[in-house]
Motif scaffolding. Structure first.
Motif, short mmCIF file in Angstrom:
data_model
loop_
_atom_site.label_atom_id
_atom_site.label_comp_id
_atom_site.label_asym_id
_atom_site.label_seq_id
_atom_site.Cartn_x
_atom_site.Cartn_y
_atom_site.Cartn_z
N TYR A 160 28.83 37.35 44.57
CA TYR A 160 29.35 38.71 44.74
C TYR A 160 30.62 38.89 43.90
CZ TYR A 160 26.25 39.07 48.83
OH TYR A 160 25.16 39.11 49.66
N ALA A 161 31.42 37.84 43.86
CA ALA A 161 32.68 37.91 43.11
C ALA A 161 32.43 38.15 41.62
CB ALA A 161 33.47 36.63 43.29
N THR A 162 31.32 37.62 41.11
CA THR A 162 31.01 37.80 39.68
C THR A 162 30.77 39.27 39.37
OG1 THR A 162 29.96 35.62 39.75
CG2 THR A 162 29.59 36.95 37.79
N HIS A 163 30.01 39.94 40.23
CA HIS A 163 29.81 41.38 40.07
C HIS A 163 31.15 42.12 40.18
CE1 HIS A 163 25.36 41.77 40.20
NE2 HIS A 163 25.43 40.63 40.85
N ALA A 164 31.99 41.68 41.10
CA ALA A 164 33.29 42.34 41.30
C ALA A 164 34.15 42.26 40.05
CB ALA A 164 34.02 41.72 42.49
N HIS A 165 34.09 41.12 39.35
CA HIS A 165 34.85 40.98 38.09
C HIS A 165 34.43 42.07 37.10
CE1 HIS A 165 36.12 37.26 39.73
NE2 HIS A 165 35.16 36.48 39.25
N VAL A 166 33.11 42.26 36.96
CA VAL A 166 32.59 43.21 35.98
C VAL A 166 32.92 44.63 36.37
CG1 VAL A 166 30.50 44.05 34.83
CG2 VAL A 166 30.73 41.62 35.36
N ILE A 167 32.74 44.96 37.64
CA ILE A 167 33.05 46.32 38.12
C ILE A 167 34.52 46.62 37.88
CG2 ILE A 167 33.23 47.78 40.17
CD1 ILE A 167 30.76 46.21 41.26
N GLY A 168 35.37 45.65 38.18
CA GLY A 168 36.80 45.86 38.02
C GLY A 168 37.20 46.15 36.59
N LEU B 236 34.72 35.91 34.55
CA LEU B 236 36.11 36.25 34.84
C LEU B 236 36.94 36.21 33.57
CD1 LEU B 236 38.49 36.75 36.79
CD2 LEU B 236 38.60 34.26 37.13
N GLY B 237 36.75 35.15 32.76
CA GLY B 237 37.51 35.03 31.53
C GLY B 237 37.23 36.17 30.57
N ALA B 238 35.96 36.56 30.46
CA ALA B 238 35.60 37.68 29.58
C ALA B 238 36.24 38.97 30.08
CB ALA B 238 34.08 37.82 29.52
N CYS B 239 36.22 39.15 31.40
CA CYS B 239 36.80 40.37 31.97
C CYS B 239 38.31 40.41 31.80
CB CYS B 239 36.43 40.47 33.45
SG CYS B 239 34.67 40.81 33.75
N GLY C 290 42.78 34.36 31.19
CA GLY C 290 42.20 35.02 30.02
C GLY C 290 42.29 34.19 28.76
N ASP C 291 42.47 32.88 28.93
CA ASP C 291 42.61 31.98 27.79
C ASP C 291 41.22 31.48 27.39
OD1 ASP C 291 43.30 30.13 25.88
OD2 ASP C 291 45.01 29.33 27.01
N VAL C 292 40.51 32.28 26.61
CA VAL C 292 39.14 31.96 26.23
C VAL C 292 39.09 30.72 25.34
CG1 VAL C 292 37.08 32.83 25.06
CG2 VAL C 292 38.49 34.39 26.42
N VAL D 65 33.96 43.44 27.93
CA VAL D 65 32.92 43.86 28.87
C VAL D 65 31.54 43.41 28.40
CG1 VAL D 65 31.83 45.82 30.01
CG2 VAL D 65 34.30 45.84 29.59
N GLU D 66 31.26 43.58 27.12
CA GLU D 66 29.94 43.21 26.59
C GLU D 66 29.68 41.71 26.75
OE1 GLU D 66 29.50 44.55 22.61
OE2 GLU D 66 29.59 46.68 23.13
#
Length: 338
Positions: A255-263, A228-231, A195-197, A236-237
């Protein structure tokens, strides 16, 4: 003369004659372990043969097998050097491999053997030894390339040894080996996972201002890391904006990219928005639908958001999507019987 011809003809296949000439007994061991004519070895069979040879200390056989497998289009795998383990024999086995690898066929065979061994050493967390092999390749002019360094960078960045990884980049450049998008992605993913943007932004700037003067364009995994970093940062935005950018550039979304957002949506309590998100992508890819809807339903049930979960499971049923056993049981009990 006829007597002489008869003697030669009868003796030419004589084991006694061959034994007399050589001065030793004739071995019954097959000198060609690759197999009988007409039999084509598989990749797994070559891996097994190399495992047996390496485990028994027959490194000349290892060398021959490395050559032969490439000729037979059975390329090296992650199991090729599986006999090399963190045991007492490790050091001697590695030295024997360093001795025989330069004797393998020049070109692809030799280069790929080195790269496969480097990947194995990284798996064993033997980074220093992997770098020794890099030095061997450089000394021997054995075609160092960016892909040669990928396992080392991947291992170091996963362990968050960022400074050490950048030192490897410096080593790459000293040998005239440039960074590529995959190399940058290793650093980017490491920072984004934490999470280190801020550090991720620095890596992006490095990509845009590459020291080699090249333009390093982001790829699907670059964007996946950014999402992933944004999540991980709870933004979320920003994650949604990155997804839209991917679509605009025509890049496939993992698929993993969608999973990051859903999570992150579920964790942040955006339950209705998470349902809207998966429905916006529904109908384009059946497997993606199964992954997205199934994952969302499971997360909603875990959070006791049963109304939203029922809605998602109804949609899965209507679309004929596969459900896991737990979801199927929940659907039958709470949706069909309700």
């Amino acid at each position: 003369m006829s007597l002489l011809r008869r003697f030669v003809r009868e003796s030419i296949n004589s084991r006694f004659l061959l034994q007399s000439i050589s001065g030793r007994s004739i071995s019954t061991v097959n000198p060609n372990p690759i197999g009988h004519p007409g039999h084509r070895r598989t990749t797994a069979e070559f891996d097994n043969l190399i495992f047996e040879a390496g485990s028994s200390g027959d490194f000349e056989a290892v060398r021959r097998l490395l050559n032969t497998r490439v000729v037979n289009a059975c390329f090296n795998t992650t199991a090729t050097f599986k006999f090399l383990t963190n045991t007492e024999s490790y050091s001697s086995s590695l030295e024997d491999l360093r001795r025989v690898l330069p004797q393998t066929d020049a070109g692809y065979t030799r280069k790929h053997a080195y790269e496969t061994l480097i990947a194995r050493l990284c798996k064993l967390n033997r980074i220093d030894d992997a770098l020794i092999l890099i030095k061997d390749m450089a000394i021997g002019n054995f075609e160092l390339s960016t892909s040669t360094f990928h396992p080392i960078l991947n291992t170091l960045t996963k362990k968050n040894k960022i400074e050490e990884a950048w030192r490897v980049v410096k080593l790459m450049r000293s040998h005239g080996v440039p960074m590529d998008v995959t190399s940058y992605n290793y650093f980017l993913t490491s920072h984004c996972y934490d999470g280190d943007v801020a550090e991720a932004s620095k890596v992006l700037r490095k990509m845009e201002e590459d020291e080699e003067g090249k333009v390093i364009s982001p790829d699907t995994r670059t964007y996946d890391a950014l999402v992933l970093g944004a999540c991980k940062s709870g933004k979320v935005e920003a994650a949604m904006a990155i997804l839209r950018r991917m679509e605009e550039e025509g890049l496939p979304v993992l698929y993993a990219t969608h999973a990051h957002v859903i999570g992150v949506m579920v964790e942040s309590g955006y339950y209705a928005l998470s349902v809207e998100f998966v429905m916006a992508y529904a109908g384009k890819d059946k497997r993606l639908d199964e992954e997205n809807l199934g994952s969302l339903a499971s997360k909603l049930i875990k959070r006791k958001r049963f109304n939203e979960a029922k809605l998602v499971l109804k949609e899965m049923s209507v679309r004929g999507l596969r459900m896991g056993d737990a979801l199927r049981d929940f659907y039958q009990t709470n949706v069909l019987k309700s």
